[in-house]
Design a protein around this motif. Structure first.
Motif, PDB file in Angstrom:
ATOM      1  N   ALA A 161       0.831  -1.205   0.000  1.00 29.82           N
ATOM      2  CA  ALA A 161       0.000   0.000   0.000  1.00 29.82           C
ATOM      3  C   ALA A 161       0.865   1.254   0.000  1.00 29.82           C
ATOM      4  O   ALA A 161       0.528   2.261  -0.643  1.00 29.82           O
ATOM      5  N   ARG A 162       1.988   1.201   0.699  1.00 28.33           N
ATOM      6  CA  ARG A 162       2.907   2.348   0.714  1.00 28.33           C
ATOM      7  C   ARG A 162       3.493   2.591  -0.679  1.00 28.33           C
ATOM      8  O   ARG A 162       3.685   3.740  -1.094  1.00 28.33           O
ATOM      9  N   ALA A 163       3.752   1.512  -1.411  1.00 27.89           N
ATOM     10  CA  ALA A 163       4.291   1.650  -2.760  1.00 27.89           C
ATOM     11  C   ALA A 163       3.309   2.387  -3.667  1.00 27.89           C
ATOM     12  O   ALA A 163       3.707   3.250  -4.455  1.00 27.89           O
ATOM     13  N   THR A 164       2.016   2.053  -3.554  1.00 29.10           N
ATOM     14  CA  THR A 164       1.027   2.735  -4.401  1.00 29.10           C
ATOM     15  C   THR A 164       0.805   4.171  -3.945  1.00 29.10           C
ATOM     16  O   THR A 164       0.452   5.033  -4.748  1.00 29.10           O
ATOM     17  N   TRP A 165       1.019   4.446  -2.666  1.00 28.68           N
ATOM     18  CA  TRP A 165       0.891   5.820  -2.182  1.00 28.68           C
ATOM     19  C   TRP A 165       2.053   6.669  -2.681  1.00 28.68           C
ATOM     20  O   TRP A 165       1.866   7.836  -3.063  1.00 28.68           O
ATOM     21  N   LEU A 166       3.246   6.097  -2.715  1.00 26.61           N
ATOM     22  CA  LEU A 166       4.420   6.840  -3.153  1.00 26.61           C
ATOM     23  C   LEU A 166       4.413   7.089  -4.655  1.00 26.61           C
ATOM     24  O   LEU A 166       4.803   8.173  -5.109  1.00 26.61           O
ATOM     25  N   ALA A 167       3.993   6.102  -5.435  1.00 28.00           N
ATOM     26  CA  ALA A 167       4.016   6.228  -6.902  1.00 28.00           C
ATOM     27  C   ALA A 167       2.704   5.702  -7.474  1.00 28.00           C
ATOM     28  O   ALA A 167       2.662   4.612  -8.040  1.00 28.00           O
ATOM     29  N   PRO A 168       1.612   6.460  -7.333  1.00 29.23           N
ATOM     30  CA  PRO A 168       0.309   5.976  -7.809  1.00 29.23           C
ATOM     31  C   PRO A 168       0.239   5.821  -9.316  1.00 29.23           C
ATOM     32  O   PRO A 168      -0.694   5.184  -9.818  1.00 29.23           O
ATOM     33  N   TRP A 169       1.193   6.370 -10.050  1.00 30.38           N
ATOM     34  CA  TRP A 169       1.205   6.250 -11.500  1.00 30.38           C
ATOM     35  C   TRP A 169       1.828   4.934 -11.976  1.00 30.38           C
ATOM     36  O   TRP A 169       1.766   4.609 -13.161  1.00 30.38           O
ATOM     37  N   ASN A 170       2.427   4.170 -11.069  1.00 32.50           N
ATOM     38  CA  ASN A 170       3.114   2.931 -11.444  1.00 32.50           C
ATOM     39  C   ASN A 170       2.174   1.745 -11.283  1.00 32.50           C
ATOM     40  O   ASN A 170       1.695   1.474 -10.176  1.00 32.50           O
ATOM     41  N   PRO A 171       1.887   0.992 -12.361  1.00 27.11           N
ATOM     42  CA  PRO A 171       0.951  -0.133 -12.242  1.00 27.11           C
ATOM     43  C   PRO A 171       1.489  -1.303 -11.426  1.00 27.11           C
ATOM     44  O   PRO A 171       0.708  -2.136 -10.953  1.00 27.11           O
ATOM     45  N   ASP A 172       2.812  -1.379 -11.241  1.00 26.93           N
ATOM     46  CA  ASP A 172       3.383  -2.522 -10.525  1.00 26.93           C
ATOM     47  C   ASP A 172       2.853  -2.635  -9.097  1.00 26.93           C
ATOM     48  O   ASP A 172       2.566  -3.725  -8.612  1.00 26.93           O
ATOM     49  N   GLY A 173       2.747  -1.493  -8.417  1.00 24.94           N
ATOM     50  CA  GLY A 173       2.267  -1.523  -7.033  1.00 24.94           C
ATOM     51  C   GLY A 173       0.824  -1.982  -6.938  1.00 24.94           C
ATOM     52  O   GLY A 173       0.474  -2.800  -6.080  1.00 24.94           O
ATOM     53  N   TRP A 174      -0.031  -1.468  -7.815  1.00 27.00           N
ATOM     54  CA  TRP A 174      -1.436  -1.875  -7.796  1.00 27.00           C
ATOM     55  C   TRP A 174      -1.588  -3.348  -8.151  1.00 27.00           C
ATOM     56  O   TRP A 174      -2.426  -4.048  -7.560  1.00 27.00           O
ATOM     57  N   LEU A 175      -0.774  -3.831  -9.084  1.00 26.93           N
ATOM     58  CA  LEU A 175      -0.836  -5.240  -9.460  1.00 26.93           C
ATOM     59  C   LEU A 175      -0.415  -6.127  -8.299  1.00 26.93           C
ATOM     60  O   LEU A 175      -1.055  -7.150  -8.017  1.00 26.93           O
ATOM     61  N   TYR A 176       0.642  -5.738  -7.605  1.00 28.03           N
ATOM     62  CA  TYR A 176       1.111  -6.570  -6.493  1.00 28.03           C
ATOM     63  C   TYR A 176       0.103  -6.582  -5.347  1.00 28.03           C
ATOM     64  O   TYR A 176      -0.099  -7.609  -4.699  1.00 28.03           O
ATOM     65  N   ARG A 177      -0.556  -5.462  -5.100  1.00 30.94           N
ATOM     66  CA  ARG A 177      -1.596  -5.448  -4.065  1.00 30.94           C
ATOM     67  C   ARG A 177      -2.725  -6.408  -4.416  1.00 30.94           C
ATOM     68  O   ARG A 177      -3.276  -7.089  -3.536  1.00 30.94           O
ATOM     69  N   SER A 178      -3.081  -6.499  -5.677  1.00 27.60           N
ATOM     70  CA  SER A 178      -4.117  -7.440  -6.099  1.00 27.60           C
ATOM     71  C   SER A 178      -3.660  -8.882  -5.906  1.00 27.60           C
ATOM     72  O   SER A 178      -4.433  -9.744  -5.469  1.00 27.60           O
ATOM     73  N   GLU A 179      -2.388  -9.150  -6.226  1.00 26.54           N
ATOM     74  CA  GLU A 179      -1.875 -10.505  -6.079  1.00 26.54           C
ATOM     75  C   GLU A 179      -1.842 -10.935  -4.617  1.00 26.54           C
ATOM     76  O   GLU A 179      -2.026 -12.121  -4.300  1.00 26.54           O
ATOM     77  N   LEU A 180      -1.625  -9.986  -3.714  1.00 24.99           N
ATOM     78  CA  LEU A 180      -1.602 -10.320  -2.290  1.00 24.99           C
ATOM     79  C   LEU A 180      -2.966 -10.794  -1.793  1.00 24.99           C
ATOM     80  O   LEU A 180      -3.052 -11.492  -0.775  1.00 24.99           O
ATOM     81  N   SER A 181      -4.045 -10.419  -2.487  1.00 25.72           N
ATOM     82  CA  SER A 181      -5.369 -10.854  -2.049  1.00 25.72           C
ATOM     83  C   SER A 181      -5.494 -12.368  -2.111  1.00 25.72           C
ATOM     84  O   SER A 181      -6.209 -12.981  -1.305  1.00 25.72           O
ATOM     85  N   PHE A 182      -4.787 -13.006  -3.049  1.00 30.42           N
ATOM     86  CA  PHE A 182      -4.836 -14.461  -3.136  1.00 30.42           C
ATOM     87  C   PHE A 182      -4.110 -15.096  -1.960  1.00 30.42           C
ATOM     88  O   PHE A 182      -4.537 -16.124  -1.432  1.00 30.42           O
ATOM     89  N   ALA A 183      -2.986 -14.485  -1.556  1.00 37.68           N
ATOM     90  CA  ALA A 183      -2.282 -15.002  -0.388  1.00 37.68           C
ATOM     91  C   ALA A 183      -3.129 -14.856   0.865  1.00 37.68           C
ATOM     92  O   ALA A 183      -3.182 -15.755   1.715  1.00 37.68           O
ATOM     93  N   ARG A 184      -3.834 -13.732   0.986  1.00 36.64           N
ATOM     94  CA  ARG A 184      -4.725 -13.521   2.132  1.00 36.64           C
ATOM     95  C   ARG A 184      -5.861 -14.540   2.127  1.00 36.64           C
ATOM     96  O   ARG A 184      -6.196 -15.122   3.165  1.00 36.64           O
ATOM     97  N   ALA A 185      -6.462 -14.780   0.961  1.00 39.79           N
ATOM     98  CA  ALA A 185      -7.569 -15.724   0.872  1.00 39.79           C
ATOM     99  C   ALA A 185      -7.103 -17.157   1.140  1.00 39.79           C
ATOM    100  O   ALA A 185      -7.786 -17.936   1.806  1.00 39.79           O
ATOM    101  N   ALA A 186      -5.920 -17.522   0.631  1.00 36.53           N
ATOM    102  CA  ALA A 186      -5.406 -18.870   0.862  1.00 36.53           C
ATOM    103  C   ALA A 186      -5.110 -19.094   2.330  1.00 36.53           C
ATOM    104  O   ALA A 186      -5.363 -20.181   2.870  1.00 36.53           O
TER     105      ALA A 186
END
Length: 279
Positions: free
Chosen positions: A168-193
């Motif tokens: 979340a800090r990565a997306t706050w620092l650079a909201p224009w970079n898609p990498d941070g938003w993509l990684y936050r989405s991928e973490l949802s699978f780890a949370r669900a698992a």
């Protein structure tokens, strides 16, 4: 395929997977600066910017100014070598090296035997503003990269909460970079698992974050496949198949994307159980 306007500045690495062949390197840049500029900006603008680049970094050596001190002559040779190297590499696109080369080039351009003349307050303010803004953007991008790396280390160490905070800090620092938003989405699978509820992975902020990633980079195949997984878990098989088909089209030699697309196609035909679609 886009000779006049290119694929957009910085877009080479995004579009390259569509053209990558078996045994080709994974890369974000072409190993040829003029080629990359033409691919991203189109042939006219790319050739113009390439000519400007070589003029800027070769001219100190070609002009043979008599008032250059020895260090400046040596620096001119180094800048010329750097420029020629970028006919076969992309090193000048590394921000730290580009900034250093630009600073050295500016120092060479300063007159050594005459008093420096003012260029006017408007030009000085505009130049200083451009430098400060560029430095801030580059610094924030670097801090966001470090935050994503810290998130990955936290996840590898089993601290999912810390990983989500760093992402979340990565997306706050650079909201224009898609990498941070993509990684936050991928973490949802780890949370669900971890919770034993993979069917809940598509709820909450994961859909919002993957939509941001796709909006910022519509041709990123990894973002498409993550949204396909989220849609499949939400029961939207047609939408999931559409995203998986897009991912396979954007990265045709990635077998995982092809397998996901085919599994979703079978599910739409009624030949696959829901359990086979779980990530």
């Amino acid at each position: 395929d886009h000779p006049w306007v290119g694929v957009g500045v910085g877009g080479f690495g995004e579009v390259y997977p569509q053209y990558r062949r078996p045994a080709d390197n994974e890369t974000q840049h072409a190993h040829d600066l003029p080629l990359e500029l033409c691919a991203e900006m189109g042939l006219p603008a790319g050739m113009l910017c390439s000519a400007l680049f070589f003029w800027v970094f070769l001219s100190p050596l070609l002009r043979r100014r008599e008032d250059l001190p020895p260090w400046a002559r040596g620096a001119a040779v180094g800048l010329a070598a750097l420029a020629i190297q970028n006919l076969f590499d992309f090193t000048i696109l590394l921000p730290s090296l580009l900034w250093l080369a630009a600073i050295v080039r500016g120092l060479i351009a300063l007159p050594s035997s005459v008093e420096r003349r003012s260029r006017g307050p408007v030009i000085r303010v505009a130049a200083l503003t451009a430098v400060i803004v560029s430095a801030c953007l580059a610094g924030l991008s670097g801090l966001a990269w470090e935050a994503r790396l810290d998130a990955k280390h936290s996840l590898a160490g089993g601290d999912l909460d810390a990983a989500e905070r760093e992402a979340a800090r990565a997306t706050w620092l650079a909201p224009w970079n898609p990498d941070g938003w993509l990684y936050r989405s991928e973490l949802s699978f780890a949370r669900a698992a971890r919770a034993g509820q993979p069917e809940r992975a598509a709820r909450g902020t994961s859909i919002e974050t993957i939509e941001r990633a796709i909006a910022l980079s519509p041709v990123r195949p990894a973002a498409r496949i993550v949204r396909a997984r989220l849609r499949a878990l939400d029961g939207d098989l047609p939408g999931a198949y559409a995203d998986a088909e897009q991912a396979a089209r954007l990265y045709p030699i990635q077998p995982d994307y092809i397998e996901a697309r085919d599994a979703l196609a079978d599910a739409l035909d009624g030949d696959t159980d829901d359990e086979e679609l779980s990530p």
